[in-house]
Scaffold this motif. Sequence first.
Motif, PDB file in Angstrom:
ATOM      1  N   VAL A   1     -10.686   1.361  -3.152  1.00  0.00           N
ATOM      2  CA  VAL A   1     -10.458   0.779  -1.830  1.00  0.00           C
ATOM      3  C   VAL A   1     -11.584   1.175  -0.883  1.00  0.00           C
TER       4      VAL A   1
ATOM      5  N   LYS B   1     -13.895  -6.732   3.340  1.00  0.00           N
ATOM      6  CA  LYS B   1     -13.020  -6.950   4.501  1.00  0.00           C
ATOM      7  C   LYS B   1     -11.733  -7.692   4.093  1.00  0.00           C
ATOM      8  N   ALA B   2     -11.125  -7.152   3.056  1.00  0.00           N
ATOM      9  CA  ALA B   2      -9.907  -7.768   2.537  1.00  0.00           C
ATOM     10  C   ALA B   2      -8.681  -7.284   3.291  1.00  0.00           C
ATOM     11  N   GLY B   3      -8.870  -6.300   4.160  1.00  0.00           N
ATOM     12  CA  GLY B   3      -7.738  -5.759   4.904  1.00  0.00           C
ATOM     13  C   GLY B   3      -6.992  -4.676   4.154  1.00  0.00           C
ATOM     14  N   TYR B   4      -7.640  -4.039   3.181  1.00  0.00           N
ATOM     15  CA  TYR B   4      -6.989  -2.933   2.474  1.00  0.00           C
ATOM     16  C   TYR B   4      -7.003  -1.709   3.385  1.00  0.00           C
TER      17      TYR B   4
ATOM     18  N   ASP C   1       0.811  -1.213   0.000  1.00  0.00           N
ATOM     19  CA  ASP C   1       0.000   0.000   0.000  1.00  0.00           C
ATOM     20  C   ASP C   1       0.842   1.260   0.000  1.00  0.00           C
TER      21      ASP C   1
ATOM     22  N   GLY D   1     -11.383  -8.901  -2.428  1.00  0.00           N
ATOM     23  CA  GLY D   1     -11.545  -7.442  -2.479  1.00  0.00           C
ATOM     24  C   GLY D   1     -11.435  -6.963  -3.920  1.00  0.00           C
TER      25      GLY D   1
ATOM     26  N   GLU E   1     -13.554  -2.095   0.625  1.00  0.00           N
ATOM     27  CA  GLU E   1     -13.137  -2.632   1.912  1.00  0.00           C
ATOM     28  C   GLU E   1     -14.286  -2.863   2.909  1.00  0.00           C
TER      29      GLU E   1
ATOM     30  N   ARG F   1      -8.866 -13.729   0.488  1.00  0.00           N
ATOM     31  CA  ARG F   1      -9.463 -12.477   0.967  1.00  0.00           C
ATOM     32  C   ARG F   1      -8.918 -11.284   0.166  1.00  0.00           C
TER      33      ARG F   1
ATOM     34  N   LEU G   1      -7.637   1.781   4.560  1.00  0.00           N
ATOM     35  CA  LEU G   1      -8.568   2.777   4.015  1.00  0.00           C
ATOM     36  C   LEU G   1      -7.915   4.126   3.752  1.00  0.00           C
TER      37      LEU G   1
END
Lengths: 484, 290
Positions: free
Chosen positions: A263, A271-274, A231, A327, A267, A323, A276
Motif C-alpha cells: 500500500v 492514488k487509489a484511495g488506499y 481496510d 492500485g 498509493e 481506480r 496509508l
Amino acid sequence: MRKSQRKVKDPLLISLIKALSEDRVTDGAAARRIYSKDASVIEGGRAGVICFPEDTAEVVKCVSLANEYDREFVTRGAGTGLAGGSVPCNDPIVIVTTRMKKIIDVDIEKKIAWVQPGVVNLDLSNFLKGTGLHFAPDPSSQQACTIGGNVANNSGGPHCLAYGVTNSHIAALEVVLPDSSIVQLGSIEGEARGYDLRGVFVGGEGTLGVATRIAVRLTEDPPEIATLLLDFSKITDAAETVSQIIANGVLPAALELMDRNVVAAVEPFAKAGYPLDAEAVLIAEVDGLPDGVSHEVGIITDIAINNGAREVRIAADEEERERIWKGRKSAFGAIAKIKPDYYLHDTVIPRGRLAEVIEKVYKIAETHDLVVMNVFHAGDGNLHPLLVFDARIPGTLEKVKKAGEEIVRISLEAGGVLSGEHGIGLEKQRFMSQQFSERDLEAQDALRRSFDPENRSNPHKVLPTGSSCGELNSLNEIPEGVWI
Amino acid sequence: MKSMEEFREEIGDTSFVSVRGGGTRWNLGGPLREGTIIVEAPKGVINYKPEEMIVRVGAGTKLSTLQDDLSELKQEVALAGFSESTVGGSLAVGSSSHRRARIGAACDVLLQADCVGADGKQFVAGGPTVKNVTGYDICRLLVSSLGTLALIGVVTLRTRPKPEIGVWLKGELDFGEIANCCYRPASVLYDGSKTFVFIEGYEADVEKERVFLEKVGMTVMDRALEIPPLQKGETKKDLNGGFLDLQTGDVYSNDANSNIEVSEEVQRLSNRIKQNFDPTGRLNPGRKPH
Ligand SMILES: Cc1cc2nc3c(=O)[nH]c(=O)nc-3n(C[C@H](O)[C@H](O)[C@H](O)COP(=O)(O)OP(=O)(O)OC[C@H]3O[C@@H](n4cnc5c(N)ncnc54)[C@H](O)[C@@H]3O)c2cc1C
Ligand SMILES: Cc1cc2nc3c(=O)[nH]c(=O)nc-3n(C[C@H](O)[C@H](O)[C@H](O)COP(=O)(O)OP(=O)(O)OC[C@H]3O[C@@H](n4cnc5c(N)ncnc54)[C@H](O)[C@@H]3O)c2cc1C
C-alpha cells in the motif's frame, strides 16, 4: 533482425532459413542473449537458433528439423514466465510464437474463439469488448503474456477465483507434437471421448509439444459488479475475513490482499484511495445478477466489520472501481522502484492458514534482513511473497535464495503446494521431491514420455532431472505494464 | 473404512483387476475380461472443510451420500450420477453435470487422488489445494480414464456453493431468445422440438428471470427434467429421446454410439499413455475409454 555475417553457417540454421525465411531465423549474439532469459530469476540459459514461425505448417517445419538434426526445442511466448519455463538449455531451437498473433475466428453464439498462440491475453479481451463476452483468465501480466503461455502454464489471475484458471476455459487445442505430427486435442462440440489429453496438455509447461491454435471458451460479462475496498489494522484480520467469506458460501469473482508495504509503495502514485495507515487492504469483487450481488456485498461487509475492518468502501461507479483496481495492478511497477531486484514466490496454502503463514513469511524475511511485500490472490490461498533487494550487495542473493527455500518449506508444512500459477519450470524442480514421492513423479514422467518419448520438447524442466541448466541468479527487468 | 493399504493389497501387482462402484455404467467401454478380480474402493467422507471448499472422501462413497452431506452446509460437487453411482465411478466415467455451462466440468473437480498403479504401488496425483500447477496434472488424466490407468482409492474434491434454488422451464424459444432473458443459465437443452431451460442462483434473481421467460412463452415445469447420461464425443442431431445441450454441444442420450472414432493421432497418443501406465494391461482389462 540481423543477418548472419559468419562465414560458415550452421547447417541447421541454413535449413531453418530455407523452411521459414531469412528475416525470421537468427542465431545472432544479441538475439541469443535476449532469448536466453524470461522474467524469472534464472540466468545461464543458452539459446541456439531462434525462429519466428507464422503458422502451424512453419512450426511443423521447425519441429521436424529439430528431429532431423537431433536437437531439442523450446517454445516461447512473451517470456513473462516466472519459473524459467522458456529459458533454453543446451542450445535448443527456440520457437517464438509472437508472430502467430491472429485471432482466427470468434463465434459469439457458441462462445468460442480460435486464436493463434502468440495472441496477447489483453489483446483478446480488448478485441472482445462490446460483444458481451470476455476471456476469463486475467494474469497480472496480461498486457504482455500470450494465450499460448497461459495454456502452457495453466495461468491464473485475480478473476480466476470464481471462474477457474486457464484449463477451465480451453475447449480444444491444435498441437504440434514433439515428433512433428499435428493433433487436435479436446473438442468445441461437447466433451471429447477418451483420455482428457486437452486437459493434461494445459499446464504442460511447453514440454508436451507446441500449441499452434487454441479454442478458448468465452464467458458472459456479468450484468452487475460490486467492488469493495476493505481496510484492516491487522493483516491477520484480513486473512480471517477471507476464510470466513468462503466458509459462508460466497465465492467472490476476486479476493485480493495487499499488505502495508505494498500500500505504501502503490498509493502515492496510483492514488487509489488506499489508507496509508492500514496494515492490510482487501479488494473483494462480486458479480452476477443484482439481487445476488447485493446479498453477497451484505455478507462480505458484515464479516469484514466483525473482523475489525476499519472501513468498507464500495466503488460508487466505474471510475472508482477502475481506480481501486489500478492500485492493485500497478503494485509491481511501484515495488520495482523500491529496490532494483525482486524474487516473486508463488506457493498455495489452505485459506484457513493464511494468517499464520503470512506471519511466518514476515519472520523469515526479518531473519534474513530482507524486505518482503505481500500482494496476492488471497481467495484461493495463493501466496505471492515478493522479496525486493539489491543484488549488487554481496551475500544478498544467497539470503534471498535461503529465504525462498524457507517460504516453500513452511507452505508445504501448512498443507500447501509448490506453485499456484507460475509453474515449476527450472525454478522449483529441486523442490518437487519435497511434495511428491518417487512413485508420484514416475506417474508424471509416464505422461510426459507418452507425449515426448525422445525428450525433445523443452526438456530439463518440471521433473527433477539431475542435470542442471541455469542458476537462480541476478534478476531481470520487469516487462512493461505488468502487475503481480 | 477400508484403508489405502488394504485397497492396495487387494489390488496386488499381478492379476487382472477392476474397481466396481455402483455398477451403473459397468459395461461402458466394453465387457470386462473374464477372471478379473473385482475390488471396491474405500467408502466414507474422511474430512470435509467447507471453509476451504474441499472434501476428502473414499472413492467408493455413494455420490448421493456425499452430495447430501455437502448440502447440509449449502455446498455441492460438480459431478453427476445416478442414485447408486459412486464418487470414483463418476470420476472414472468423467460425468459432468448437465449444469456444466454454469458450474464447470467433472475434470475440474478432482484436486488430489490417492491411487494404486499397475505395479501395485500407491501414488498420489495432484495436491490438496484449490489452486495448483505443481507438475503434470495426473488428476485430469484419471478423470474419464475409466480405471484403465490407475485405480482410485481416496480423493480430494473441489466443492462449490450450492445455489439457493433452481427452476426448469420448457417452451419453444430458440437459444438466442433465451440468452436475452437470462444470465448464464445452467442448462439449455433441446430435444428436437422443445427447449428446456434450467436457471439457478439466489431466489430473488431466479424469480425475476423466471418472470422474463414466462413472458416470452416458456412455462415452469412441475418437476425436474429427467436427463439420460452424457455421451462423450457424440454430435448427432437426431436426438431420438435424448437432448442436445445448446450451450456446450454435449449430447445426453440412452443410446450409446460405440462407433465414434477418435483421430489416429489421438489414438496413438492414448495407446502410449496406456502402455506407459499399465504395460501389462491388467487394469480394467476389456474396457476402452474411447
Ligand atoms: C509481473 C508478472 C506478473 C505475473 N502475474 C501472473 C498471474 O497473475 N498469474 C499467472 O498465472 N502468471 C503470472 N505471471 C507469469 C506469466 O506471465 C504467465 O505464466 C504467462 O502465462 C506466461 O506467458 P508468456 O507468453 O510470457 O510465456 P513464456 O514465459 O514465454 O513461456 C512460459 C511457458 O510456456 C511455454 N509456452 C509458451 N507458448 C507455448 C505454446 N504455444 N505451446 C506450448 N508451450 C508454450 C514455454 O515453453 C514456457 O514453458 C506473471 C509474470 C510477471 C512477470
Ligand atoms: C447428468 C449425468 C451425466 C452423466 N454423464 C455420463 C457420461 O458422460 N458417460 C457415461 O457413460 N455415463 C454418464 N453418466 C452416468 C454416470 O457417470 C455413472 O452412472 C456413474 O457415475 C458411474 O458410477 P458407478 O459407481 O456406478 O460406476 P461403475 O458402473 O461401477 O463403474 C464405471 C466404470 O468406472 C470404473 N471405476 C469405478 N470406480 C472406480 C475407481 N474407484 N477407480 C477406478 N475406476 C473405477 C469401473 O471399473 C467401470 O469401468 C451420467 C449420469 C448423469 C445423471
